[in-house]
Enzyme design. Structure first.
Site, PDB file in Angstrom:
ATOM      1  N   ALA A  42     -36.095 -96.469 -58.372  1.00 45.72           N
ATOM      2  CA  ALA A  42     -35.439 -97.771 -58.294  1.00 45.72           C
ATOM      3  C   ALA A  42     -36.126 -98.694 -59.285  1.00 45.72           C
ATOM      4  CB  ALA A  42     -35.540 -98.331 -56.879  1.00 45.72           C
ATOM      5  N   SER A  43     -35.505 -99.847 -59.577  1.00 47.29           N
ATOM      6  CA  SER A  43     -36.152-100.739 -60.540  1.00 47.29           C
ATOM      7  C   SER A  43     -37.520-101.181 -60.020  1.00 47.29           C
ATOM      8  CB  SER A  43     -35.263-101.944 -60.848  1.00 47.29           C
ATOM      9  OG  SER A  43     -34.876-102.606 -59.669  1.00 47.29           O
ATOM     10  N   GLU A  44     -37.652-101.374 -58.704  1.00 47.24           N
ATOM     11  CA  GLU A  44     -38.963-101.628 -58.090  1.00 47.24           C
ATOM     12  C   GLU A  44     -39.037-100.981 -56.716  1.00 47.24           C
ATOM     13  OE1 GLU A  44     -38.752-104.675 -61.215  1.00 47.24           O
ATOM     14  OE2 GLU A  44     -37.396-104.313 -59.521  1.00 47.24           O
ATOM     15  N   THR A  45     -40.245-100.617 -56.333  1.00 52.82           N
ATOM     16  CA  THR A  45     -40.539-100.151 -54.973  1.00 52.82           C
ATOM     17  C   THR A  45     -41.645-101.019 -54.409  1.00 52.82           C
ATOM     18  OG1 THR A  45     -39.860 -97.872 -55.434  1.00 52.82           O
ATOM     19  CG2 THR A  45     -41.336 -98.209 -53.565  1.00 52.82           C
ATOM     20  N   HIS A  73     -36.132-109.007 -55.328  1.00 52.78           N
ATOM     21  CA  HIS A  73     -35.201-108.180 -54.549  1.00 52.78           C
ATOM     22  C   HIS A  73     -35.938-107.196 -53.652  1.00 52.78           C
ATOM     23  CE1 HIS A  73     -35.676-104.879 -57.519  1.00 52.78           C
ATOM     24  NE2 HIS A  73     -35.152-104.114 -56.603  1.00 52.78           N
TER      25      HIS A  73
END
Length: 295
Positions: A42-45, A73
């Site tokens: 994902a773009s961030e975790t 997000h």
């Protein structure tokens, strides 16, 4: 390892911005968190370091290639998940501690439709743009003539903020990540956040796109950490009109439409003209799946 996959700033699976959330991360070291974020992709975790249910929530955030100090997000996703599991009460107020600082969180119940998470967002200091505008826009597939001359191009932390005149020009951008990095990274910049006040929907003040190749993300679908500072910027420059006697103004920022992943970020700015006291972003989320990461 249990990883929860959550779409933030939307109620529709596959829209908004997807985040991984690991609730039991207190024993994980940095290399393990980085490998996990790369595997989740994902773009961030987000990784929860405090005990689930604590009023002070400690998080760390990783893109697939690097740690970042704050992520809007993934914060929405984490607090949504904690509320959904009954580990935090909604309504309620909480404190977020992360490498980017300490921030106030409010959980607002949505009448059987989950919880809206409000984040008082970090406000990076505003600095001049160190990059030639023609060269910058060329790396994005645009031109300097598309930039809105009535608003300033600024630097906020590791990103540039660029206003465009027309929605069609924003939608038509075709960034070249390697060229962007070559131009931006010598200045310590990782990405460019572009917006236009020509939004699609009534009630929205802007539509935005965020290109972040310096963090391994060519385009981030929906970016809460950039929307909060944009809300303050728009209030400072009169696009959001604060009451003369002081008060709060609210609107919405659109993002992700060009990627087919539309998300909507609620924004609130409190203060009076010339004196902004607080900017915060709000969003809902949807748990898409719970997964077990085997390696």
């Amino acid at each position: 390892m249990q990883v929860h996959i959550i779409d933030a700033f939307t109620r529709t699976a596959g829209a908004g911005n997807r985040a991984g959330v690991v609730l039991d991360a207190s024993a994980l070291d940095v290399p393990t968190m980085q490998r996990t974020a790369a595997a989740v992709s994902a773009s961030e975790t987000a990784f929860l370091l405090s005990r689930p249910g604590d009023a002070t929530v400690r998080l760390r955030y990783f893109t697939p290639v690097d740690e970042i100090p704050f992520c809007g997000h993934a914060t929405v996703a984490t607090f949504h998940l904690l509320a959904e599991k009954g580990l935090l009460k909604s309504p309620g107020t909480y404190t977020l501690e992360c490498p980017g600082g300490t921030f106030a969180i409010e959980l607002e119940p949505q009448g059987g439709r989950g919880t809206r998470v409000w984040i008082t967002t970090p406000q990076p200091p505003v600095q001049p743009n160190p990059v030639a505008l023609e060269a910058l826009m060329a790396t994005l597939g645009g031109t300097a003539a598309q930039v809105d001359p009535s608003l300033p191009v600024i630097r906020q932390g590791h990103r540039l903020v660029v206003p465009l005149l027309r929605l069609a020009d924003l939608e038509a951008l075709t960034p070249r990540g390697a060229a962007m990095n070559a131009l931006l990274m010598p200045h310590g910049l990782r990405g460019v956040y572009l917006f236009t006040r020509e939004a699609k929907e009534e009630g929205s003040v802007a539509q935005a796109r965020y290109f972040v190749p310096g963090f391994g993300i060519l385009e981030d679908p929906v970016t809460g950490s950039a929307a909060g500072p944009l809300a303050a910027y728009l209030a400072e420059h009169g696009s959001l009109r604060l009451p003369a006697e002081g008060g709060t103004v609210a609107s919405r920022i659109e993002q992700g439409d060009t990627l087919g992943k539309p998300g909507r970020i609620d924004i609130q700015v409190a203060g009076r003209p010339g004196h902004i006291e607080r900017a915060r972003v709000g969003g809902v989320a949807l748990t898409v799946m719970d997964a077990t990461l085997l390696a």
